[in-house]
Design a protein around this motif. Structure first.
Motif, mmCIF file in Angstrom:
data_model
loop_
_atom_site.group_PDB
_atom_site.id
_atom_site.type_symbol
_atom_site.label_atom_id
_atom_site.label_comp_id
_atom_site.label_asym_id
_atom_site.label_seq_id
_atom_site.Cartn_x
_atom_site.Cartn_y
_atom_site.Cartn_z
ATOM 1 N N GLN A 1 65.192 -10.163 -26.438
ATOM 2 C CA GLN A 1 66.328 -11.066 -26.854
ATOM 3 C C GLN A 1 65.683 -12.423 -27.579
ATOM 4 O OE1 GLN A 1 68.263 -13.183 -23.779
ATOM 5 N NE2 GLN A 1 68.765 -10.541 -22.711
ATOM 6 N N VAL A 2 64.853 -12.326 -27.472
ATOM 7 C CA VAL A 2 63.635 -12.890 -28.558
ATOM 8 C C VAL A 2 63.326 -12.738 -29.172
ATOM 9 C CG1 VAL A 2 62.987 -15.001 -26.733
ATOM 10 C CG2 VAL A 2 61.885 -12.790 -27.462
ATOM 11 N N PHE A 3 63.198 -11.565 -29.964
ATOM 12 C CA PHE A 3 63.069 -10.244 -31.099
ATOM 13 C C PHE A 3 63.838 -10.709 -32.213
ATOM 14 C CE2 PHE A 3 63.421 -7.060 -34.155
ATOM 15 C CZ PHE A 3 62.280 -6.487 -34.626
ATOM 16 N N GLY A 4 63.020 -11.442 -33.461
ATOM 17 C CA GLY A 4 63.957 -11.930 -34.426
ATOM 18 C C GLY A 4 63.510 -13.387 -35.090
ATOM 19 N N ARG A 5 63.383 -13.897 -34.355
ATOM 20 C CA ARG A 5 62.783 -15.419 -33.942
ATOM 21 C C ARG A 5 60.892 -15.051 -34.083
ATOM 22 N NH1 ARG A 5 64.102 -21.141 -33.542
ATOM 23 N NH2 ARG A 5 62.606 -22.375 -33.265
ATOM 24 N N VAL A 6 60.910 -14.088 -33.157
ATOM 25 C CA VAL A 6 59.451 -13.813 -34.116
ATOM 26 C C VAL A 6 59.441 -12.509 -33.510
ATOM 27 C CG1 VAL A 6 58.343 -15.848 -32.285
ATOM 28 C CG2 VAL A 6 58.957 -13.487 -31.339
ATOM 29 N N GLY A 7 58.172 -12.092 -33.693
ATOM 30 C CA GLY A 7 57.620 -10.268 -33.438
ATOM 31 C C GLY A 7 57.685 -9.730 -32.440
ATOM 32 N N ILE A 8 57.499 -9.171 -32.007
ATOM 33 C CA ILE A 8 57.231 -8.121 -30.913
ATOM 34 C C ILE A 8 56.408 -6.881 -31.032
ATOM 35 C CG2 ILE A 8 59.428 -9.994 -29.427
ATOM 36 C CD1 ILE A 8 60.141 -6.506 -28.863
ATOM 37 N N ASP A 9 55.740 -6.403 -30.022
ATOM 38 C CA ASP A 9 55.294 -5.025 -30.184
ATOM 39 C C ASP A 9 56.029 -3.844 -30.067
ATOM 40 O OD1 ASP A 9 55.138 -6.194 -27.606
ATOM 41 O OD2 ASP A 9 53.206 -5.770 -26.935
ATOM 42 N N SER A 10 56.612 -3.721 -28.708
ATOM 43 C CA SER A 10 57.595 -2.520 -28.317
ATOM 44 C C SER A 10 58.267 -3.526 -27.192
ATOM 45 C CB SER A 10 56.793 -1.363 -28.372
ATOM 46 O OG SER A 10 55.706 -1.259 -27.011
ATOM 47 N N VAL A 11 58.996 -3.050 -26.783
ATOM 48 C CA VAL A 11 59.804 -2.811 -25.287
ATOM 49 C C VAL A 11 58.927 -1.523 -24.624
ATOM 50 C CG1 VAL A 11 61.742 -3.016 -23.815
ATOM 51 C CG2 VAL A 11 61.365 -4.427 -26.304
ATOM 52 N N ALA A 12 57.800 -1.618 -23.793
ATOM 53 C CA ALA A 12 57.334 -0.421 -23.109
ATOM 54 C C ALA A 12 58.263 -0.034 -22.511
ATOM 55 C CB ALA A 12 56.124 -0.461 -22.963
ATOM 56 N N GLY A 13 58.373 1.385 -21.881
ATOM 57 C CA GLY A 13 58.766 1.882 -20.851
ATOM 58 C C GLY A 13 57.317 1.946 -19.750
ATOM 59 N N PRO A 14 58.017 3.052 -19.361
ATOM 60 C CA PRO A 14 56.456 4.212 -17.922
ATOM 61 C C PRO A 14 55.437 4.463 -18.657
ATOM 62 C CG PRO A 14 59.047 4.053 -17.522
ATOM 63 C CD PRO A 14 58.913 3.460 -18.551
ATOM 64 N N SER A 15 54.556 4.301 -17.898
ATOM 65 C CA SER A 15 53.359 5.253 -18.963
ATOM 66 C C SER A 15 53.323 6.541 -18.751
ATOM 67 C CB SER A 15 51.828 4.507 -18.167
ATOM 68 O OG SER A 15 50.932 5.442 -18.742
ATOM 69 N N GLU A 16 52.801 7.184 -19.403
ATOM 70 C CA GLU A 16 53.277 8.981 -18.867
ATOM 71 C C GLU A 16 51.720 9.831 -20.043
ATOM 72 O OE1 GLU A 16 57.308 8.402 -21.617
ATOM 73 O OE2 GLU A 16 55.722 8.427 -23.094
ATOM 74 N N VAL A 17 51.628 10.979 -19.782
ATOM 75 C CA VAL A 17 50.751 11.863 -20.083
ATOM 76 C C VAL A 17 51.308 12.966 -19.960
ATOM 77 C CG1 VAL A 17 49.698 12.293 -17.551
ATOM 78 C CG2 VAL A 17 47.831 12.392 -20.027
ATOM 79 N N CYS A 18 50.824 13.693 -21.026
ATOM 80 C CA CYS A 18 51.209 15.102 -21.491
ATOM 81 C C CYS A 18 49.780 15.995 -21.193
ATOM 82 C CB CYS A 18 51.888 15.968 -22.622
ATOM 83 S SG CYS A 18 52.209 17.398 -22.742
ATOM 84 N N ILE A 19 49.359 17.104 -20.375
ATOM 85 C CA ILE A 19 48.077 17.427 -20.404
ATOM 86 C C ILE A 19 48.642 18.930 -20.815
ATOM 87 C CG2 ILE A 19 46.023 18.209 -19.777
ATOM 88 C CD1 ILE A 19 46.506 16.202 -17.500
ATOM 89 N N ILE A 20 47.499 19.603 -22.115
ATOM 90 C CA ILE A 20 47.827 20.640 -22.247
ATOM 91 C C ILE A 20 46.359 21.174 -22.478
ATOM 92 C CG2 ILE A 20 47.839 22.473 -24.510
ATOM 93 C CD1 ILE A 20 49.579 20.214 -26.316
ATOM 94 N N THR A 21 46.359 22.401 -21.114
ATOM 95 C CA THR A 21 45.432 23.241 -20.918
ATOM 96 C C THR A 21 45.462 24.388 -21.295
ATOM 97 O OG1 THR A 21 43.618 23.235 -19.247
ATOM 98 C CG2 THR A 21 45.534 23.646 -18.182
ATOM 99 N N ASP A 22 44.130 24.768 -21.333
ATOM 100 C CA ASP A 22 44.517 26.937 -21.645
ATOM 101 C C ASP A 22 44.078 27.600 -20.519
ATOM 102 O OD1 ASP A 22 41.826 26.106 -21.311
ATOM 103 O OD2 ASP A 22 41.216 26.999 -23.499
#
Length: 429
Positions: free
Chosen positions: A223-244
């Motif tokens: 809601q305050v973006f524009g008045r100030v900058g923001i980094d992001s509106v982050a969601g839940p953390s995540e990982v993708c692992i590729i293995t052979d």
């Protein structure tokens, strides 16, 4: 964890459902936050104090916004366990070294007509950092957000950290001291974000707000973006692992858990061409979950958001990972460098089995504030450049201006902007 087969009919739709992690904005949260932001904007310190009393159960008997003094920050640092202090100092130095390498650099050049053109780089004047507080201890969030700002040359760093029931976390405050944070306010929630965005008699207005928080903090940043900058509106953390299939099963499981233990919405995905290996991981999960301290959270996250994905080969594994565009991508394979050229979308890439995401979270050097919810398709990690601005430089010579003037005037005429055209033609000579 659910099984998916990249070669099966309906895989794309199934993967899309798995990755659909952007719920509709909660109208109740939006309304509450709008009310808080409006109150802080109108009433300043008084509103911040009222919400701090009500939501964080802080008495604020003197009616002032609670601030943690420099002496209190230093005292917290002095009380810190020496081994932990050394670890935080090591992490800070590594983050700073990496951040320095990221710094944007300006340039100038002259064209054939003697016009000087280029870009000038300057740091923002004041950065605001939001850090979760109370019983939670996230000193790494302090370092990852404050140190790049310091490396960028930001003039002042302001931090807000909630202290519910007056509980101050020494580790967080010590990290603020180590990172060179200038002012720390013991306030949190949407009221802290609004205070940093609009400024109050006590809390200075900042130019950019960074850092993680709950749904109310995220909505306030939106809601305050524009008045100030923001980094992001982050969601839940995540990982993708590729293995052979060459990575030890125990290692892969703990790397999956390292994301799943954040909260029930976290996502852990394992991609492999070896179905037997995936089955071994699946069989080992129950005992591993039972043995991990945050097992209940891990179990829910893996059941609701986790997946084991069977692919044809490692090339297809990378194709799947590019669709996922994960916050963290681990290449737990025998020859990770062979896969690197094909990776296009990932917040951070962890190359080889000896590069677990956990090292990146704390001390490897690159920032752990990363794009989530497939934002790696277009967004980047937090870095020094987030605290710097580019200004274009245009210094025309007299003959250069005369040569450019008819070009500008012709385009201005086509756009119907007569004053633009006139301004340009005056330089034509």
């Amino acid at each position: 964890m659910q099984w998916l087969d990249a070669g099966a009919e309906g895989f794309d739709a199934a993967l899309s459902r798995l990755l659909d992690r952007l719920p509709e904005r909660d109208e109740e949260v939006r309304g509450i936050v709008a009310g808080i932001v409006g109150e802080v904007r109108a009433r300043g310190d008084a509103a911040v104090v009222d919400y701090t009393r009500r939501l964080d159960r802080m008495p604020c008997d003197d009616g002032r916004v609670p601030e943690v003094t420099a002496a209190e920050l230093q005292a917290a640092l002095d009380r810190l366990d020496p081994a932990l202090r050394t670890a935080l100092e090591t992490a800070r130095d590594r983050i700073f070294d990496h951040a320095e390498q990221q710094s944007l650099r300006g340039f100038e050049y002259a064209d054939a007509d003697g016009n000087r053109l280029g870009v000038r780089i300057t740091a923002i004047d004041r950065a605001g950092i939001y850090v979760p507080g109370g019983r939670a201890a996230y000193p790494s969030s302090v370092l990852m957000n404050a140190v790049p700002a310091r490396a960028a040359g930001v003039g002042e760093i302001v931090m807000c950290v909630p202290t519910p029931d007056g509980l101050r976390n020494d580790t967080v405050l010590a990290a603020a001291a180590l990172a060179g944070v200038d002012r720390v306010f013991a306030i949190g929630g949407a009221q802290a974000v609004a205070a940093m965005a609009y400024g109050t008699d006590t809390v200075p207005a900042v130019d950019k707000i960074v850092g993680p928080g709950n749904a109310y903090v995220a909505e306030a940043k939106r809601q305050v973006f524009g008045r100030v900058g923001i980094d992001s509106v982050a969601g839940p953390s995540e990982v993708c692992i590729i293995t052979d299939g060459s990575a030890p099963v125990e290692w892969v499981i703990q790397d999956l858990f390292a994301q799943a233990e954040h909260d029930e919405e976290a996502q852990s995905i394992l991609v492999c061409p070896d179905a037997d290996y995936l089955a071994r991981v699946e069989r080992a999960l129950p005992d591993a979950i039972a043995a991990t301290p945050r097992g209940a959270i891990v179990r829910t996250a893996l059941a609701d958001r986790g997946a084991l994905i069977k692919v044809r080969d490692l090339a297809q594994a990378v194709d799947v990972a590019n669709v996922i565009a994960p916050e963290h991508l681990e290449l737990a394979v025998a020859d990770p460098d062979a896969l690197m050229p094909a990776v296009r979308h990932a917040g951070a890439i962890f190359v080889g089995v000896h590069s677990p995401e956990a090292l990146g979270d704390y001390c490897a050097g690159p920032n752990h504030v990363l794009p989530t919810s497939r934002a790696a398709r277009y967004a980047s990690p937090l870095g020094t450049y987030e605290f710097q601005k580019r200004s274009s430089i245009i210094a025309c010579s007299e003959p250069g201006a005369a040569k450019l003037a008819p070009v500008a005037a012709a385009i201005a005429d086509a756009e119907g902007l007569a004053a633009h055209a006139a301004s340009a033609r005056l330089r034509q000579g």
